[in-house]
Design a protein around this motif. Structure first.
Motif, PDB file in Angstrom:
ATOM      1  N   UNK A 301       0.867  -1.239  -0.095  1.00 53.59           N
ATOM      2  CA  UNK A 301       0.037   0.054  -0.120  1.00 53.59           C
ATOM      3  C   UNK A 301       0.966   1.249  -0.094  1.00 53.59           C
ATOM      4  N   UNK A 302       0.412   2.376   0.423  1.00 57.18           N
ATOM      5  CA  UNK A 302       0.896   3.499   0.429  1.00 57.18           C
ATOM      6  C   UNK A 302       2.265   3.750   1.603  1.00 57.18           C
ATOM      7  N   UNK A 303       2.168   2.910   2.372  1.00 58.60           N
ATOM      8  CA  UNK A 303       3.126   2.900   3.583  1.00 58.60           C
ATOM      9  C   UNK A 303       4.032   1.671   3.746  1.00 58.60           C
ATOM     10  N   UNK A 304       4.007   0.759   2.836  1.00 55.60           N
ATOM     11  CA  UNK A 304       5.015  -0.447   3.008  1.00 55.60           C
ATOM     12  C   UNK A 304       4.005  -1.609   3.882  1.00 55.60           C
ATOM     13  N   UNK A 305       4.849  -2.673   3.613  1.00 56.47           N
ATOM     14  CA  UNK A 305       4.228  -3.693   4.456  1.00 56.47           C
ATOM     15  C   UNK A 305       4.046  -3.510   6.095  1.00 56.47           C
ATOM     16  N   UNK A 306       3.254  -4.365   6.635  1.00 58.82           N
ATOM     17  CA  UNK A 306       2.993  -4.464   8.216  1.00 58.82           C
ATOM     18  C   UNK A 306       2.837  -3.000   8.627  1.00 58.82           C
ATOM     19  N   UNK A 307       2.305  -2.013   7.944  1.00 58.58           N
ATOM     20  CA  UNK A 307       2.072  -0.657   8.372  1.00 58.58           C
ATOM     21  C   UNK A 307       0.544  -0.291   8.185  1.00 58.58           C
ATOM     22  N   UNK A 308       0.139   0.899   8.650  1.00 63.43           N
ATOM     23  CA  UNK A 308      -1.104   1.573   8.469  1.00 63.43           C
ATOM     24  C   UNK A 308      -0.952   2.881   8.057  1.00 63.43           C
ATOM     25  N   UNK A 309      -1.928   3.496   7.484  1.00 61.07           N
ATOM     26  CA  UNK A 309      -1.691   4.763   6.791  1.00 61.07           C
ATOM     27  C   UNK A 309      -3.177   5.613   7.354  1.00 61.07           C
ATOM     28  N   UNK A 310      -2.679   6.849   7.777  1.00 64.38           N
ATOM     29  CA  UNK A 310      -3.846   7.776   8.180  1.00 64.38           C
ATOM     30  C   UNK A 310      -3.688   9.147   7.174  1.00 64.38           C
ATOM     31  N   UNK A 311      -4.857   9.795   7.106  1.00 66.06           N
ATOM     32  CA  UNK A 311      -4.776  11.045   6.460  1.00 66.06           C
ATOM     33  C   UNK A 311      -4.857  12.181   7.625  1.00 66.06           C
ATOM     34  N   UNK A 312      -4.132  13.162   7.711  1.00 67.00           N
ATOM     35  CA  UNK A 312      -4.145  14.256   8.658  1.00 67.00           C
ATOM     36  C   UNK A 312      -3.998  15.528   8.106  1.00 67.00           C
ATOM     37  N   UNK A 313      -3.946  16.730   8.582  1.00 66.84           N
ATOM     38  CA  UNK A 313      -3.915  17.950   8.050  1.00 66.84           C
ATOM     39  C   UNK A 313      -2.832  17.938   7.012  1.00 66.84           C
ATOM     40  N   UNK A 314      -1.861  17.547   7.297  1.00 66.56           N
ATOM     41  CA  UNK A 314      -0.549  17.855   6.470  1.00 66.56           C
ATOM     42  C   UNK A 314      -0.260  16.621   5.319  1.00 66.56           C
ATOM     43  N   UNK A 315      -1.400  15.638   5.431  1.00 67.06           N
ATOM     44  CA  UNK A 315      -1.150  14.633   4.529  1.00 67.06           C
ATOM     45  C   UNK A 315      -0.963  13.390   5.015  1.00 67.06           C
ATOM     46  N   UNK A 316      -0.804  12.204   4.277  1.00 66.28           N
ATOM     47  CA  UNK A 316      -0.626  10.958   4.683  1.00 66.28           C
ATOM     48  C   UNK A 316       0.430  10.664   5.806  1.00 66.28           C
ATOM     49  N   UNK A 317       0.183   9.997   6.836  1.00 64.03           N
ATOM     50  CA  UNK A 317       1.150   9.594   7.936  1.00 64.03           C
ATOM     51  C   UNK A 317       1.080   8.020   7.819  1.00 64.03           C
TER      52      UNK A 317
END
Length: 380
Positions: A301-317
């Protein structure tokens, strides 16, 4: 697998003599000119207006980038580079030889191999375009035709034109994402088969089958795709931006998001309302939520294996689940690694089942498999 969180907050977006060490304004750079990489970052030349500079920038310890940047703003944002994958040391030399060859440390700069014959001079233009021209002032090579991660107003991408995101915020080597106007006419954002640069998985597209011919970023801030007969096919950005009041750029960032930025350059009433920084607060960006744009059956995905991704004010984290940590804290998109010894649920390890536990991760959605899958990768 990677897990984007559901319902996140969306963010809005050369004279014949060598050059002196201080930046100077030259319209034409003559054959036989050269200058060197110096640690005071003054080894550069300006466009006639002084808004753009071409030269060396030190971006790592004794690592210099031959680049073009906005010169009248404090952070001097880089918009093009010649050697992001291979930084050069202090004292390196760029030259326009007497034979018209454009050289960095004695090697031709990329994509200039066949333009030496007929070159009469070079120029840094006020558009941000660095050009080689012949005696008739016809351009025979230009940086606009070989962009890195950014396009500027008046710049276009033709079919097969590509932007590559840089690797991280401070590493200008080729990264994991690309923007391309494909031969089939479609404008796409895709992952690469990193560390190869070929496309892997398309996560956003504007489809203009067989007729998309050119992607244009005009001086009013419009970005759109046209056909060969110049008819409008698709609009990417319809914002109207005053070139007199704002600098502009459109960049494919290292996080895989293509953003249209503006920066106030005047004290006009319209510009005073904006912060003195690059802003996307009223400008478009694509995709609007990169965390949920990856629907790969396999991969990180957007953040690599075994990770999770969230959208905040400054972009994806990018974040790691409990019990995991980043493989490389300087490069969060490499994914996460476990901080515990592997355990087994096999018949011989029933006594270990009492040390397993489940943890709830609210508002999350995980899909896909655990491994990246590259299809059609050549043997080389």
């Amino acid at each position: 697998m990677a897990c984007p969180l559901k319902n996140p907050l969306f963010f809005l977006l050369f004279m014949f003599l060598p050059f002196p060490t201080t930046a100077q304004t030259y319209r034409n750079i003559s054959l036989g000119s050269s200058f060197n990489a110096l640690q005071d970052n003054n080894s550069s030349l300006l466009s006639p207006s002084g808004e753009f500079a071409f030269g060396f920038r030190e971006i790592a310890k004794d690592g210099f980038l031959l680049a073009i940047w906005f010169d009248k703003i404090p952070n001097q944002t880089i918009v093009w580079s010649a050697n992001g994958d291979n930084l050069v040391p202090k004292g390196s030399k760029v030259e326009l030889t007497i034979d018209g060859e454009f050289m960095l440390n004695g090697k031709r700069i990329r994509n200039t191999e066949f333009v030496g014959i007929g070159v009469a001079y070079a120029s840094m233009l006020d558009t941000g375009n660095f050009v080689l021209a012949n005696r008739n002032s016809s351009i025979v090579w230009e940086s606009f035709s070989y962009p890195t991660d950014t396009i500027l107003p008046s710049q276009t991408l033709n079919q097969n034109g590509i932007l590559y995101a840089r690797y991280t915020a401070t590493n200008y080597s080729t990264g994991r994402f690309l923007l391309s106007l494909q031969p089939d006419g479609n404008l796409v954002l895709a992952t690469t088969r990193f560390p190869q640069i070929t496309p892997n998985y398309v996560y956003w597209s504007v489809k203009n089958p067989n007729i998309g011919f050119r992607f244009i970023f005009n001086e009013s801030g419009f970005m759109y795709v046209t056909s060969k007969n110049e008819s409008l096919l698709s609009t990417i950005s319809s914002n109207t931006v005053s070139m007199q009041d704002f600098y502009q750029r459109a960049t494919l960032e290292y996080d895989g998001v293509f953003r249209h930025y503006v920066y106030p350059k005047s004290t006009s009433s319209s510009a005073q309302r904006w912060p003195k920084d690059w802003s996307t607060s009223s400008s478009p960006f694509v995709p609007p939520n990169i965390c949920t744009s990856f629907m790969e059956s396999t991969g990180g995905g957007a953040c690599g294996l075994n990770s999770f991704c969230t959208i905040e004010d400054q972009g994806p984290t990018c974040q790691c689940p409990n019990g995991y940590s980043f493989i490389d804290p300087e490069d969060e998109r490499r994914g996460c690694k476990q901080n515990f010894a592997p355990q087994s649920c096999g018949e011989t390890s029933k006594e270990e089942t009492d040390v397993f536990q489940f943890q709830e991760l609210n508002n999350a959605n995980c899909w896909g498999g655990d491994y990246a899958l590259f299809e059609g990768v050549p043997e080389d």
